[in-house]
Write a protein that holds these residues in place. Structure first.
Motif, PDB file in Angstrom:
ATOM      1  N   GLN A 227       0.935  -1.246   0.075  1.00 15.29           N
ATOM      2  CA  GLN A 227      -0.042  -0.055  -0.061  1.00 15.29           C
ATOM      3  C   GLN A 227       0.759   1.210   0.028  1.00 15.29           C
ATOM      4  O   GLN A 227       0.706   2.190  -0.647  1.00 15.29           O
ATOM      5  N   HIS A 279      -4.226  -8.863  -1.206  1.00 16.01           N
ATOM      6  CA  HIS A 279      -4.732  -7.202  -0.894  1.00 16.01           C
ATOM      7  C   HIS A 279      -6.056  -7.359  -1.456  1.00 16.01           C
ATOM      8  O   HIS A 279      -6.900  -6.331  -0.778  1.00 16.01           O
ATOM      9  N   CYS A 283      -9.112  -5.648   0.743  1.00 11.27           N
ATOM     10  CA  CYS A 283      -9.404  -4.266   0.639  1.00 11.27           C
ATOM     11  C   CYS A 283     -10.520  -3.552   1.029  1.00 11.27           C
ATOM     12  O   CYS A 283     -11.587  -4.237   0.558  1.00 11.27           O
ATOM     13  N   CYS A 289      -8.606   2.594  -4.359  1.00  9.28           N
ATOM     14  CA  CYS A 289      -7.412   2.160  -3.936  1.00  9.28           C
ATOM     15  C   CYS A 289      -6.413   2.091  -5.137  1.00  9.28           C
ATOM     16  O   CYS A 289      -6.939   2.040  -6.417  1.00  9.28           O
ATOM     17  N   CYS A 294      -6.549  -3.804  -8.039  1.00  6.01           N
ATOM     18  CA  CYS A 294      -7.415  -4.012  -6.623  1.00  6.01           C
ATOM     19  C   CYS A 294      -8.880  -4.137  -6.914  1.00  6.01           C
ATOM     20  O   CYS A 294      -9.635  -4.955  -6.323  1.00  6.01           O
TER      21      CYS A 294
END
Length: 295
Positions: A227, A279, A283, A289, A294
């Motif tokens: 991130q 991820h 998330c 994001c 993502c």
């Protein structure tokens, strides 16, 4: 004669302790009654039986050597603090004359003193005997001490014996005591082996749990660094983990340069795709994001 707490009682002894060798040791009933509830009951029963006859009170302590009984009465006649003090002085290397004598008696008669303190319910002496025996545990005698601990309900000493057996079972298995146990008490042998097996399973579970915790920690750090790299470009100098960030940057650079035809079999590419999938699965704001793929 054995005195009371701290000092010798000035009154004459009113009890005779008869040992296995038929020798008699004079003692004081108040001291014995105060030290042991079992001896207190014996004294009361004997006193009622000879009440009015004018006979002397005598108590037989058999099954152990005379010297062990003599040491037992010496410890009962001394303040219990003496024993704890001599343990403290041993650790500090400052043995005095009386303390050294008590330590020598304990070392010589620890096995019999443990039995006597268990039978006559002298808790403080029993605990001291457990520690004295545990301090000299060795593979050759640990099975005998373990049997003694079980019979005397000495849980702390029993645990120390089991730890030593588990630590050096190969040596214990070669001892004469273990072979005797196999021939004459297979139930106890099975109990010991089962305990060792259970301890091994608990150790494996602890190792597996630690390994899982390590993996979770590393994945959490990798998610934070991923991130951070995608959001800030890892140029601010405030990396969550510099080593993990460096490794992730190398994976990203490798993915950009790796031959597309080989990506499906490339281990490094697979690792990065796994991180991206992980991820994406956790998330909470995929639409906003900045981590690739993502959404």
């Amino acid at each position: 004669m054995y005195g009371g707490v701290g000092d010798t009682i000035s009154s004459p002894a009113d009890v005779l302790i008869i040992t296995a060798s038929k020798r008699r040791i004079p003692a004081h009933s108040p001291v014995l009654a105060a030290a042991s509830p079992v001896l207190e009951r014996l004294l009361d029963q004997t006193a009622k039986r000879i009440d009015g006859s004018g006979g002397a009170i005598s108590i037989s302590i058999l099954g152990v050597p005379h010297g062990a009984v003599d040491a037992f009465l010496r410890f009962l006649s001394s303040p219990s603090r003496l024993l704890f003090f001599f343990i403290f002085f041993i650790k500090c290397g400052m043995l005095e004359a009386k303390v050294e004598e008590a330590a020598a008696e304990m070392a010589e008669h620890a096995v019999h003193l443990l039995v006597l303190s268990h039978v006559y319910q002298v808790g403080w002496l029993k605990r001291a005997c457990e520690r004295a025996l545990a301090s000299r545990l060795a593979s050759e005698a640990v099975v005998d001490v373990l049997v003694l601990a079980r019979r005397c309900d000495a849980a702390w000493l029993h645990l120390r014996c089991m730890k030593l057996i588990a630590k050096d079972f190969a040596a214990v298995e070669c001892t004469e005591a273990w072979r005797f146990l196999q021939e004459h008490d297979p139930c106890l042998e099975l109990d010991i082996l089962q305990s060792l097996h259970d301890a091994h399973l608990r150790q494996k579970r602890r190792r597996r749990k630690r390994e899982e915790q390590r993996v979770y920690t590393e994945l959490s750090e990798a998610m934070d660094c991923l991130q951070h790299i995608c959001t800030e470009g890892c140029a601010t100098g405030h990396c969550p983990d510099s080593a993990t960030c460096r490794g992730l940057r190398q994976l990203v650079n490798h993915l950009a340069l790796c031959d597309r035809k080989k990506r499906h079999s490339c281990g490094r590419c697979k690792r990065l795709w796994q991180l991206l999938r992980l991820h994406a699965s956790i998330c909470v704001q995929p639409d906003h994001c900045q981590v690739p793929l993502c959404s």
